[in-house]
Design an enzyme around this catalytic site. Structure first.
Site, short mmCIF file in Angstrom:
data_model
loop_
_atom_site.label_atom_id
_atom_site.label_comp_id
_atom_site.label_asym_id
_atom_site.label_seq_id
_atom_site.Cartn_x
_atom_site.Cartn_y
_atom_site.Cartn_z
N GLU A 57 27.56 76.09 41.62
CA GLU A 57 27.67 77.33 42.27
C GLU A 57 28.07 78.51 41.06
O GLU A 57 28.07 79.62 41.37
CB GLU A 57 28.61 77.25 43.40
CG GLU A 57 28.34 78.22 44.36
CD GLU A 57 29.21 77.80 45.94
OE1 GLU A 57 28.51 77.35 46.64
OE2 GLU A 57 30.36 78.14 45.83
N LYS A 114 21.08 81.48 54.93
CA LYS A 114 21.98 82.00 56.07
C LYS A 114 21.18 83.16 56.85
O LYS A 114 20.82 83.30 58.03
CB LYS A 114 23.16 82.58 55.66
CG LYS A 114 24.09 81.51 55.20
CD LYS A 114 25.55 81.94 54.84
CE LYS A 114 26.45 80.89 54.17
NZ LYS A 114 27.75 81.46 54.06
N HIS A 146 20.71 50.48 38.52
CA HIS A 146 19.59 49.62 39.26
C HIS A 146 18.83 50.55 39.62
O HIS A 146 17.96 50.03 40.56
CB HIS A 146 20.33 48.66 40.06
CG HIS A 146 20.95 47.48 39.00
ND1 HIS A 146 20.60 46.57 38.54
CD2 HIS A 146 22.25 47.76 38.56
CE1 HIS A 146 21.53 45.58 38.12
NE2 HIS A 146 22.48 46.56 37.98
#
Length: 450
Positions: A289, A424, A310
């Site tokens: 961010e 948003k 793995h």
């Protein structure tokens, strides 16, 4: 007492001689701009000297509120998203019992985290789990209108009041919010909740050492005084007057920017201790961010080794060479377990009998680092003496100051997040939120045309 330490030798060997040292002027100027308050985003620099500004009296207030919750709750739900929960969860998960959620701990309440998603099944299962339990809520939101957290808090507030009565609920709901503004502040004042302030000049991802992180950590039963002391020590170790070669945050910022210039676009945070999973999640938000803007920035990723050897090990060893690793290495575990002998030795592991499990883990760490360096992956190593509050406090501040310096060197504003708002706006338009009529019309026409 030892401090955490940084080793960039296995990263510098992939760079031209003196490449890290060449960043000294830029790094010094970047740190100076933080200290002088002249950098972009300078209204969000409250974290810079936050550790040394925390008083014993303030910690006492946090501890007193935590005691009320601890004395009156079997479960405490922390409602928050992003920086409003990741730091607290990182510390609590790192210090807690790996199977704590299965253990009926009579001394400490169970700490749960919500308000960080909009999963209907998750929230339904949470409310079902809380039925009949004496639970409290820490609502962490500056505005009180962040969708994920506000939705969750509305559910939890209603359930807490129904199960405990409004008067008792008021004692076990705590707000961590803005000093004067916002829905959460209005609600806290109206209901008479205990409340703590999120400083205006501290962004969410830098807020672990504010009540945002300190209150949940104290509720979980951990020593926030030691956490703050560790951060205070690292504030001194990474101070502006510390020589470049002796300043671990400056060295980290320089090394990662030098690698970025050489085409290393992805930084993978590696741990060999499962308890550090959420420390990596916090780090990813902090750096992602802060640096991911203006079409720039190292992409922060993480893996838990040896588990992910793995699954991701093949790609890291032989995939595209656009990566480097930063390894958090814990020198001494908190517990001791010896590898047993077996008479039949069917698995062929008797050669390990009598050794500590951590010795096996350390050799896996060393062997992997050697293999990855041989495979063309630069490695930075952060050595942490013990996994306790003091050293986690050091680690938090190290990453924060390293992030501020690195973002300034990169030439971005490390303290804003304009890209977070895009989803948003679309979501509110699609949900027909009042005030978004024009956006709703436009997005529906767009979807109809696709």
């Amino acid at each position: 007492m030892k401090n955490i330490s940084l080793d960039i030798s296995k990263a510098s060997c992939f760079l031209a001689e003196g490449a890290v040292a060449a960043f000294e002027p830029q790094v010094k100027e970047a740190q100076k701009s933080l200290e002088d308050g002249t950098c972009p985003g300078n209204d969000f620099l409250g974290w810079l000297h936050l550790p040394t500004s925390i008083t014993p009296e303030f910690i006492g207030q946090i501890e007193a509120s935590a005691k009320v919750l601890r004395d009156n709750c079997e479960v405490v739900v922390v409602a928050g998203i992003g920086g409003s929960y990741l730091g607290a969860r990182a510390i609590i998960e790192a210090l807690g019992n790996s199977f704590g959620w299965l253990i009926q701990d009579k001394q400490n309440p169970t700490i749960l985290f919500a308000g960080n998603n909009i999963g209907e099944d998750y929230l339904s299962e949470l409310t079902e789990y809380l039925k009949g339990k004496k639970f409290g809520v820490i609502n962490i939101s500056k505005s009180g209108t962040t969708t994920e957290t506000a939705l969750t808090f509305r559910l939890l507030k209603k359930q807490c009041e129904e199960q405990r009565g409004k008067d008792e609920a008021r004692k076990v709901i705590v707000a961590v919010t803005d000093a004067k503004r916002g829905a959460a502040r209005t609600c806290a004042d109206k209901e008479g909740y205990t409340s703590f302030i999120i400083p205006d000049n501290v962004g969410g991802r830098f807020s672990v050492l504010t009540p945002v992180g300190l209150l949940p950590i104290a509720c979980a039963g951990f020593n926030i005084r030691a956490l703050v002391e560790g951060a205070q020590e690292m504030e001194k170790v990474c101070g502006k007057d510390v020589p470049f070669a002796e300043n671990p945050a400056a060295q980290y910022a320089a090394a990662r920017n030098a690698l970025y210039q050489q085409g290393k676009k992805i930084e993978i945070m590696v741990n060999y201790q499962p308890k550090l999973h959420f420390m990596s999640e916090w780090w990813k938000q902090l750096y992602g961010e802060s640096e991911g803007k203006d079409k720039k920035g190292i992409f922060p990723a993480s893996v838990d080794f040896t588990t992910d050897l793995h699954s991701m090990g093949q790609w890291i060893q032989d995939g595209e060479r656009t990566i480097f690793e930063t390894v958090i290495s814990i020198e001494e575990p908190e517990r001791k377990l010896l590898f047993p002998s077996d008479d039949e030795n069917l698995d062929g592991l008797n050669f390990l009998a009598g050794k500590r499990v951590d010795e096996v883990n350390k050799m896996a760490e060393l062997g992997t680092r050697l293999a990855h360096v041989d495979g063309g992956v630069p490695n930075i190593r952060i050595s942490v003496p013990r996994l306790n509050e003091y050293y986690l406090g050091q680690l938090i501040y190290f990453f924060e100051i390293g992030c501020g310096i690195s973002g300034n060197v990169l030439g971005v504003n490390p303290f804003n997040q304009p890209g977070v708002e895009a989803y948003k706006k679309n979501m509110f338009a699609l949900l027909d939120k009042p005030g978004y009529e024009a956006e709703s019309k436009a997005i529906k026409e767009r979807l109809a045309a696709e």
